[in-house]
Design an enzyme around this catalytic site. Structure first.
Site, PDB file in Angstrom:
ATOM      1  N   ASP A 458       0.850  -1.186   0.000  1.00  0.00           N
ATOM      2  CA  ASP A 458       0.000   0.000   0.000  1.00  0.00           C
ATOM      3  C   ASP A 458       0.881   1.229   0.000  1.00  0.00           C
ATOM      4  O   ASP A 458       2.043   1.146   0.367  1.00  0.00           O
ATOM      5  CB  ASP A 458      -0.800   0.049   1.309  1.00  0.00           C
ATOM      6  N   THR A 460      -0.378   4.555   1.428  1.00  0.00           N
ATOM      7  CA  THR A 460      -0.641   5.366   2.615  1.00  0.00           C
ATOM      8  C   THR A 460      -0.288   4.626   3.891  1.00  0.00           C
ATOM      9  O   THR A 460      -0.779   3.527   4.114  1.00  0.00           O
ATOM     10  CB  THR A 460      -2.128   5.743   2.647  1.00  0.00           C
ATOM     11  N   ASP A 784      -9.181  -5.251   1.824  1.00  0.00           N
ATOM     12  CA  ASP A 784      -7.928  -5.926   1.449  1.00  0.00           C
ATOM     13  C   ASP A 784      -7.929  -7.392   1.851  1.00  0.00           C
ATOM     14  O   ASP A 784      -7.005  -8.125   1.506  1.00  0.00           O
ATOM     15  CB  ASP A 784      -6.724  -5.247   2.126  1.00  0.00           C
TER      16      ASP A 784
END
Length: 1181
Positions: A458, A460, A784
């Protein structure tokens, strides 16, 4: 649809504490209420309690202020309704573990042999000492000595007891460690409740009935409750019902919330109605506990045949085990995800153990047969004696002695230390990884990580700091490169902007004062919203008064943020009966819905598609090229005369918006990340960034991190474009198309969770190149979950991650930092190397001990190494060596080599060279001593001594030299890649030093004071120095071996491969549809016998499994734990052939694949620096 809220009860019940009597409702009432669903439940609440407020009043709690939190009150609630805690299954006691260790077949054989030997030594037949029995009885110097015949049997029994205790203790400490880890994971889980009107986080175990809990997207509900107020709440109840559809919750339709279910969308508040064993999850556990005992009785029957349940389980039995890998008590989980196949290391070890076990069994059988034949021919043939009745016990004693020698050869040959070494190494790594911010949930994930070839990360929070701040803004027709002063913005615009941001965000998101003086303010809740609230504060305004004026109860309707909407909207009802809706979201999505924009005067003017394109070009793309995330804030008014809009028709509602402001939010890259990514690339691991952000932002961050280097040939795609390239006309994903894309893909932007899952699955299943890829994935959001499950190793974020993501992951990063992933790679590779070191040492000892026992027995009728001595050597080799070599700390140099991949052998050519080289040295020395030692040391020969002869100096020296050589070879075994300096970093491993010194001290005691039981006599200082000198020779010889270049030794074979392609194809033809692991194929070919010798592995398997499945092994059918197959095979795996042998090792990835035509005019390629030129293509909006 009004916002679900019930009225406040009169008077706040915070000032309780003096209530006499108990609560107005009992546990049983609440329990029966919680068993109802939807309409039934709503009716029951209305009939019995009036409404949810009625329940709150009876539970003496306030829906707004919550409980007072005073300890007396909490105690009362604990007493009345129980605690929020489900007791774990009872751990095995130490005695049970001892009993399990005793089940080992080799040990049982030794025990029987020892008992027979003991019995015979006490039996003295009349006339047994006469000459008639010939050489067999003679040669005993005095009565006293022959009386000591019992010592050997007793010593064997004693050493068996030691081995059993050590094994049991290891298992026990591992189980204890595992439970510690477990409880630590549980303690770290916190939940948000309201007490005294304050929103606080408390550990899940402290929640009581009557607490008002705040629930939001991504939570895993820790207790049962009834909804008080909810916005757009959707729950996934599949863990309880098995239905995968999300259930909408609202006060009118279905207010019942159950523990163990996941919040997939929305937010709200609930009053806790049942905790612990009274909650739905708890009730199911109680039922399980009851049924489990019956299960175990059934299993006992199948297990008794020879200690191994060799029946092959039904293909599904492991599915239960998979659901138990969840930390959180998850009852009856329907698992639709294929289980990850057995870890790479386990597959290789199983095959290796099979091969060694077979060899050991054959050797020991041959030894026994030769000894018996030789004795029989010599006694009855050569000396021509006849079998006399009174000599029978003496002959039998000989046979028992031969049998014991045979069994000890087997004991030494079978590497029971292997599973022990694996478990110790993994357990040690897991413990140490905690310090490196990796909380490992599934043991084998740690080792799989060492083989990782790709990481999909990811952006962030993992690569960036997740501390978002607004740094640019476009408001009133002006693009401000820094946050503007409040007085340059028109008051009307400022007013609507501040209101929009304050109201249209989760009320749980706040900015708190810093904990330490001079620190940064603390951001609580959603980080993007914190950035916007920070903007409000920067504009010298405050959001709290606005929220106080419009509490959550007054919000008319909330469309919460989710991955498909990519925006959030809140509707307020105006005094005149009209409505105002505030929206915010990804700028390209929200701007598409805007038809007006506030100008410099604060008046709305028309905003056409061509204005929008210009704004994208002039404002949004430049912001994105600075690596900023762009958010658009907008509003819409619904006039009263138009009547109430159709709220469920989102497309019409979210339209005709008026844009207030577009902000650029910066999330700085973590300073340590670029270096960590360089390390990964050096270690042969490709890092890919998968993010929901705009492609320009993503590309800018990726080049800051070093994921993309200028001048490289790589792809940066948006989710939409990615899907166009990999799907055929019917919209199905095609592996061939994916194979063209993924090797060059470095950044996937604006991606949905399904894209992430598709990419991960595509890389894992891909057949391009030589080896299969091993993929690690990081994730934090609820969505996710599927990708984390599919990946070989899933990392969840400990801080930002939702419970759902943690649930699906293998490792939790407690600091959310990418560098911790690099640490995990290091530890994983270290585990692999530790096992190899142990193997290198163990196999040298095995080869030597077996050959010495075998040839010695054949030539001198008596193994030069006695049974007890063999057991001691076995103890050094197995338990102590696995401790010493499996606990080597990792070094940075591990990151300088490429991953091993799935089919590289465990024992490389270099290791084979070391094993055979050292074996040659040791055998030469031992045989020289055995056949010429008495001349060299000038002592009596110990060969051909009679049955109960006292121990000879000669054989003691042989034994001592043997152990010394092993000790020094243990130091050699610390290096497996042919390094010269074997002492490097030895001080960093205190365990290794203490084991080597400890073994040395014990050896001195055994030789000097062991006496008869160990068949040793004390040696002189001269003899000792010679023994040590020969041992040190090992180190010098090691230098000599490492000087021989391995590539000249073509004849050396490697061992312990993964499965090769050819084998797979052959077996596929023969097996047809049967999906069976290849290690199991070895079992199938009729050679089940060797496994009896390997049974000791079984005990350790249980532990390895106990680690792997979670504590709550409540559901797993007990057979699947104890059966060999849980180590050997998971029958329900996809046949490996589909996933084996495909993927280019990293070095080749770049150049071997046909270059793809760059999807757009150079903008996606690596040639020009990202964002250097205005895009020539249609802007990506």
């Amino acid at each position: 649809m009004a916002n679900n809220t019930a009225d406040h009860p009169p008077g706040n019940s915070v000032a309780e504490g003096n209530h006499d009597g108990d609560f107005g409702v009992t546990t049983a009432d609440l329990r029966s209420l919680m068993e109802l669903r939807s309409a039934e439940a709503v009716n029951k609440i209305q009939d019995t309690y009036g409404d949810v407020q009625g329940i709150c009043r009876r539970l003496k709690t306030s829906p707004i202020e919550g409980l007072s939190g005073n300890p007396v009150d909490l105690e009362k609630r604990h007493a009345a309704f129980g605690q929020n805690f489900i007791p774990p299954k009872k751990a095995k006691t130490f005695l049970q573990l001892v009993w399990e260790a005793l089940q080992d077949v080799t040990l049982i054989i030794l025990e029987i042999a020892a008992i027979i030997s003991l019995g015979l030594s006490f039996y003295h037949p009349p006339g047994g000492d006469s000459e008639a029995c010939g050489q067999a009885g003679g040669g005993v110097e005095d009565e006293g000595e022959s009386q000591a015949g019992w010592i050997e049997g007793a010593a064997i029994l004693f050493s068996v007891i030691i081995v059993v205790l050590v094994t049991a203790f290891n298992d026990w400490s591992k189980e204890k460690q595992f439970r510690g880890l477990q409880s630590r994971i549980e303690q770290e889980q916190k939940f948000t409740v309201i007490r005294k009107g304050q929103v606080i986080q408390i550990p899940v175990a402290e929640i009581v009935v009557g607490d008002i809990a705040q629930i939001k997207y991504g939570d895993l509900l820790p207790a049962d409750g009834i909804l008080i107020q909810g916005n757009d709440l959707k729950i996934d109840e599949s863990s309880l019902t098995g239905e995968s559809d999300q259930v909408r919750k609202s006060l009118e339709k279905d207010p019942m919330l159950l523990s163990g279910t996941h919040v997939m969308e929305g937010s709200g508040r609930m009053v806790v109605s049942a905790v612990g064993l009274n909650s739905q999850t708890g009730i199911i556990f109680t039922l399980l506990g009851a049924s489990e005992n019956d299960e175990e009785k059934k299993v006992k029957k199948t297990k008794t045949q020879d200690g191994i349940a060799l029946e092959i389980q039904p293909l599904k039995s492991e599915e239960a085990a998979e659901s138990e890998e969840k930390e959180e008590a998850k009852p009856v989980k329907k698992v639709n995800v294929t289980k990850k196949e057995k870890s790479v290391l386990q597959g290789k070890l199983t095959r290796l153990a099979v091969q060694i076990g077979k060899a050991g069994l054959i050797m020991s059988a041959v030894t026994v047969i030769i000894l018996i034949l030789y004795f029989v021919i010599d006694t009855f043939g050569v000396q021509g004696r006849s079998w006399v009745a009174e000599c029978t016990p003496i002959y039998i004693q000989y046979f028992v002695k031969f049998f014991i020698i045979g069994v000890t050869v087997l004991v030494v040959a079978v590497p029971e230390g292997l599973p022990l070494a694996v478990t110790i190494s993994l357990a040690y790594s897991v413990k140490k990884m905690m310090k490196d911010n990796n909380l490992v949930r599934h043991l084998d994930a740690c080792e799989t990580m060492g083989n990782a070839t790709a990481i999909c990360s990811d952006k962030t929070g993992t690569l960036t700091m997740n501390r978002m701040t607004v740094v640019q803004a476009y408001v009133g027709d002006t693009h401000y490169k820094t946050v503007p002063e409040p007085d340059v913005i028109k008051p009307e615009t400022l007013e609507v902007m501040v209101n929009s941001i304050s109201i249209n965000s989760a009320y749980t998101t706040k900015i708190l004062p810093p904990e330490k003086e001079g620190g940064l303010p603390r951001h609580v809740g959603n980080k993007t919203e914190c950035a916007l609230l920070g903007l409000v504060l920067d504009l010298k305004r405050d959001y709290q008064p606005i929220r106080d004026e419009i509490p959550e109860e007054k919000l008319y309707k909330v469309y919460t943020f989710n991955s498909s909407r990519k925006s959030m909207s809140t509707v307020l009802k105006n005094a005149d009966g009209g409505f105002r809706m505030y929206s915010k979201g990804a700028s390209e999505i929200v701007l598409r819905k805007c038809s007006r924009i506030l100008d410099a005067q604060g008046q709305p003017r028309v905003f056409k598609p061509k204005d929008r394109d210009e704004m994208v070009r002039k404002v949004i793309e430049p912001m994105a090229c600075d690596g900023l995330r762009t958010i658009c804030v907008a509003y819409r008014d619904f006039p009263a005369e138009a009547g109430e809009p159709e709220w469920d028709n989102e497309n019409d509602i979210l339209n005709e918006l008026t844009c207030i402001v577009v902000v650029g939010i910066e999330d700085p890259v973590r300073p340590e990340v670029p270096e960590a990514i360089t390390k990964c690339q050096r270690a042969g691991i490709t890092v890919r960034m998968v993010t929901g952000d705009n492609i320009n932002t993503a590309r800018a961050i990726a080049s800051k991190c070093g994921i993309i280097q200028p001048g490289e040939d790589f792809l940066c795609l948006e989710g939409k474009e990615f899907n166009q390239q990999i799907r055929n006309d019917k919209g199905e994903v095609e592996q061939e198309r994916l194979d063209k894309v993924w090797p060059k893909l470095r950044v996937l932007a604006r991606s949905s969770p399904t894209d992430k899952h598709t990419l991960v699955k595509g890389i894992i299943d891909s057949t391009v190149g030589e080896t299969r890829q091993v993929v690690a994935v990081t994730g934090d959001g609820t969505n996710d979950g599927p990708a984390l499950k599919k990946a070989d190793v899933g990392f969840a974020m400990g801080i930002a991650g939702t419970d759902v993501a943690k649930e699906a992951s293998d490792i939790i990063l407690t600091d959310d930092n990418f560098t911790s992933i690099v640490k995990a790679v290091m530890w994983g590779r270290n585990v692999y190397d530790s096992i190899s070191k142990f193997l290198q040492f163990q196999l040298t000892v095995n080869v030597v001990a077996v050959i010495v026992a075998f040839t010695g027995a054949c030539i001198t009728q008596d193994s030069p190494l006695k049974a007890v001595q063999m057991l001691w050597v076995n103890l050094i080799m197995d338990t102590l060596a696995s401790l010493a070599l499996a606990t080597e700390p990792p070094t940075e140099s591990l990151l300088l080599r490429k991953p091993y991949g799935r089919d590289k052998p465990l024992i490389s050519r270099t290791m084979m060279k070391n094993i055979l080289g050292h074996a040659v040295y040791q055998l030469v020395i031992i045989f020289t001593l055995l056949f010429a030692g008495e001349k060299f040391f000038d002592i009596d020969s110990g060969r051909n001594s009679p049955l109960h002869a006292p121990p000879s100096e000669h054989y003691t020296i042989v034994f001592n030299v043997f152990v010394m050589m092993q000790l020094f070879n243990e130091i050699n075994a610390r290096k497996i890649h042919g390094e010269r300096n074997v002492f490097e970093g030895v001080y960093r491993n205190p365990i290794f030093c203490s084991v080597v010194l400890g073994t040395f001290a014990l050896q001195i005691i055994i030789v000097q004071f062991g006496g008869k039981p160990f068949s040793c006599t004390a040696l002189t200082i001269d003899q000792w120095l010679w023994c040590v000198f020969i041992g040190v020779g090992e180190l010098l010889w090691g230098q000599l071996i490492s000087a021989i270049p391995t590539h000249h030794l073509k004849f050396l074979k490697e061992a312990g491969h993964g499965i090769t392609k050819e084998e797979i194809h052959e077996e596929e033809l023969t097996e047809g549809a049967d999906e069976i692991d290849h290690a199991e194929m070895e079992l199938r070919r009729g050679q089940i016998l060797w496994f009896r010798g390997l049974n000791r592995i079984q005990t350790q398997i249980k532990v390895v499994n106990a680690f792997r499945s979670s504590l709550y092994a409540g559901l797993e059918s007990p057979e699947s734990r104890s059966s060999i197959h849980s180590f050997m095979a998971h029958p329900e795996f996809v046949p490996m052939s589909e996933e084996e042998a495909r993927i280019p090792p990293i070095e080749e990835t770049g150049d071997e694949i046909d270059p793809l035509p760059s999807p757009s005019s150079g903008a996606e390629g690596g040639g020009e620096p990202p964002c250097a030129s205005p895009h020539s293509r249609e802007p990506s909006i």
